[in-house]
Design an enzyme around this catalytic site. Sequence first.
Site, PDB file in Angstrom:
ATOM      1  N   TYR A  34      15.012  -6.931  17.849  1.00  0.00           N
ATOM      2  CA  TYR A  34      14.898  -8.127  17.004  1.00  0.00           C
ATOM      3  C   TYR A  34      16.102  -9.030  17.242  1.00  0.00           C
ATOM      4  O   TYR A  34      17.259  -8.596  17.116  1.00  0.00           O
ATOM      5  CB  TYR A  34      14.828  -7.699  15.537  1.00  0.00           C
ATOM      6  CG  TYR A  34      14.608  -8.812  14.552  1.00  0.00           C
ATOM      7  CD1 TYR A  34      13.585  -9.744  14.736  1.00  0.00           C
ATOM      8  CD2 TYR A  34      15.407  -8.927  13.420  1.00  0.00           C
ATOM      9  CE1 TYR A  34      13.373 -10.764  13.820  1.00  0.00           C
ATOM     10  CE2 TYR A  34      15.199  -9.933  12.493  1.00  0.00           C
ATOM     11  CZ  TYR A  34      14.182 -10.855  12.700  1.00  0.00           C
ATOM     12  OH  TYR A  34      13.979 -11.861  11.787  1.00  0.00           O
TER      13      TYR A  34
ATOM     14  N   LYS B 118       8.592   2.868  15.307  1.00  0.00           N
ATOM     15  CA  LYS B 118       7.783   1.772  14.784  1.00  0.00           C
ATOM     16  C   LYS B 118       7.141   1.056  15.963  1.00  0.00           C
ATOM     17  O   LYS B 118       7.836   0.604  16.861  1.00  0.00           O
ATOM     18  CB  LYS B 118       8.660   0.809  13.972  1.00  0.00           C
ATOM     19  CG  LYS B 118       7.886  -0.232  13.167  1.00  0.00           C
ATOM     20  CD  LYS B 118       7.576  -1.500  13.952  1.00  0.00           C
ATOM     21  CE  LYS B 118       8.824  -2.243  14.320  1.00  0.00           C
ATOM     22  NZ  LYS B 118       8.504  -3.510  15.064  1.00  0.00           N
TER      23      LYS B 118
ATOM     24  N   ALA C 298     -14.567  -5.399 -12.322  1.00  0.00           N
ATOM     25  CA  ALA C 298     -13.133  -5.328 -12.024  1.00  0.00           C
ATOM     26  C   ALA C 298     -12.377  -6.520 -12.592  1.00  0.00           C
ATOM     27  O   ALA C 298     -11.343  -6.921 -12.057  1.00  0.00           O
ATOM     28  CB  ALA C 298     -12.924  -5.251 -10.512  1.00  0.00           C
TER      29      ALA C 298
ATOM     30  N   GLU D  45     -20.467   5.499 -31.321  1.00  0.00           N
ATOM     31  CA  GLU D  45     -19.018   5.454 -31.168  1.00  0.00           C
ATOM     32  C   GLU D  45     -18.366   6.412 -32.159  1.00  0.00           C
ATOM     33  O   GLU D  45     -18.854   6.612 -33.272  1.00  0.00           O
ATOM     34  CB  GLU D  45     -18.498   4.033 -31.374  1.00  0.00           C
ATOM     35  CG  GLU D  45     -18.998   3.037 -30.347  1.00  0.00           C
ATOM     36  CD  GLU D  45     -18.679   3.454 -28.919  1.00  0.00           C
ATOM     37  OE1 GLU D  45     -17.561   3.980 -28.686  1.00  0.00           O
ATOM     38  OE2 GLU D  45     -19.542   3.288 -28.038  1.00  0.00           O
TER      39      GLU D  45
ATOM     40  N   HIS E  63      16.992  13.422  18.296  1.00  0.00           N
ATOM     41  CA  HIS E  63      18.064  13.268  17.307  1.00  0.00           C
ATOM     42  C   HIS E  63      18.417  11.803  17.070  1.00  0.00           C
ATOM     43  O   HIS E  63      18.610  11.043  18.017  1.00  0.00           O
ATOM     44  CB  HIS E  63      19.358  13.978  17.755  1.00  0.00           C
ATOM     45  CG  HIS E  63      19.156  15.307  18.391  1.00  0.00           C
ATOM     46  ND1 HIS E  63      18.921  16.450  17.666  1.00  0.00           N
ATOM     47  CD2 HIS E  63      19.145  15.676  19.694  1.00  0.00           C
ATOM     48  CE1 HIS E  63      18.786  17.477  18.498  1.00  0.00           C
ATOM     49  NE2 HIS E  63      18.908  17.026  19.728  1.00  0.00           N
TER      50      HIS E  63
ATOM     51  N   ASP F  21     -12.170   0.904 -12.810  1.00  0.00           N
ATOM     52  CA  ASP F  21     -11.121   1.866 -13.166  1.00  0.00           C
ATOM     53  C   ASP F  21     -11.659   3.287 -13.282  1.00  0.00           C
ATOM     54  O   ASP F  21     -11.021   4.152 -13.875  1.00  0.00           O
ATOM     55  CB  ASP F  21     -10.408   1.457 -14.450  1.00  0.00           C
ATOM     56  CG  ASP F  21     -11.345   1.334 -15.644  1.00  0.00           C
ATOM     57  OD1 ASP F  21     -12.543   1.660 -15.507  1.00  0.00           O
ATOM     58  OD2 ASP F  21     -10.886   0.902 -16.715  1.00  0.00           O
TER      59      ASP F  21
END
Length: 451
Positions: free
Chosen positions: A377, A341, A18, A162, A353, A107
């Site tokens: 908050y 949340k 990687a 190749e 709603h 990858d």
Amino acid sequence: MDQTPSYSPPSGTAVILAAGLGTRMKSTRPKVLHPIAGRSMLRHLIAACQPVFSHIVVVIGPDMDSVAREAAPHPTVVQQERLGTAHAALQAMALVQQGEVAILYGDNPLISTATLHTLVQRRRQGDAVLAMLAMRPPEPGRYGRVITEKYQTGDYVSRIVEYAEANEQERAVTLCNAGVFCADAASMAAWLGGVENANSKGEYYLGDIIPLAIAGGGHVAAVEAPYEELRGINSKVELAEAEATVQIVLRRKALENGVTMTAPETVFLSADTLLAPDVLVGPHVVFGPGVTVEEGAEIRAFSHLEGCHVGRHTLIGPYARLRPGSVLGAGAHVGNFVELKQATLGEGAKANHLTYLGDVEVGARANIGAGTITCNYDGVHKHRTEIGDDAFIGSDTALVAPVRIGRGAITGAGSVIVDDVPADALALARGRQVNKPERAAEIRRQLKGSV
């Protein structure tokens, strides 16, 4: 991308390369950290490896701390100079345990556990010292060709050619090199150490272990696997194509497990999405990472869910957003333009709603009126709101946290609640209405007279 059961017991080591820069991605993000179905390419590959290999080592480049964090708790080793794939694999050999070792590319995230298991089992048959993965791409032009020869015990790889160096006969071969190899650790270390860099780029290529294995008197076996699993992802175009491929697989798996999707081609799932049988998913629903939905729930159109748990027979949406940390009890309702949340809704609770519920615990059967907001908050800290069972929150109520609404309590519409409300109490926090007769008509006359 793994779609198979675990294999037990895992053994040996997977080395994931990687360290590549991924320049064709045109991104500052390391290539292996680009996501597919809500999971990085690296984590896809790690997930596929874990049922087969007991040990995983990730080779990274300099200044790739973000990749090391993504790989954790698996160890990483740094390839200080990018001198080729064989050189990268060699850096990891000091951390490789006894037994088989497989070298993979970060990858190539769509390899399945089943394919890796087949590769290892092929190596263990004993007639080949090295096993490799091969594929038949629809457009094989840019891939190295796998040339095989017949022996008394079967067909084995004689060399990799190749494309640029292949003759017409070799170019006609459709079996191509996928670049994944498996051998016993001691042999792999010896071959990697013997690879030379006598090529135009002066790099040490992993594929050059093949002639070394053959020169030692061994056979090299090719294990053919689907191209869609082995395709490399080197650009945003290929990333998008891989995403589309994975979504098709995830949707089909969900449908086969009893999920109903009215327009499956518009639904986007994450690799870890768990949908129980008899879940109904409407059009254009997005499932981010970390979502579980229990049986009988209905997710209506254009809803977005991430990091949440949805209980049995709940009703979500349309146009609802469930953010991380949200937990919905059985039979709860979260309606249009409602955002949750870090919110817990008890059984049968409803917020139908235009509501924001953040850092809140809502009791069973509580009703949250339209326009309700938990003001969680203060500019520095987050604060929690508690709403008891059977409470009724009037429309357009602002609950200024920290605050508690007792069991069965009611808040009047338009109230700004800053103090706790006892159980079964009615809380009104708004100015008293005053009606002034004929004042509206007088105002209109004044306005028209000023024109």
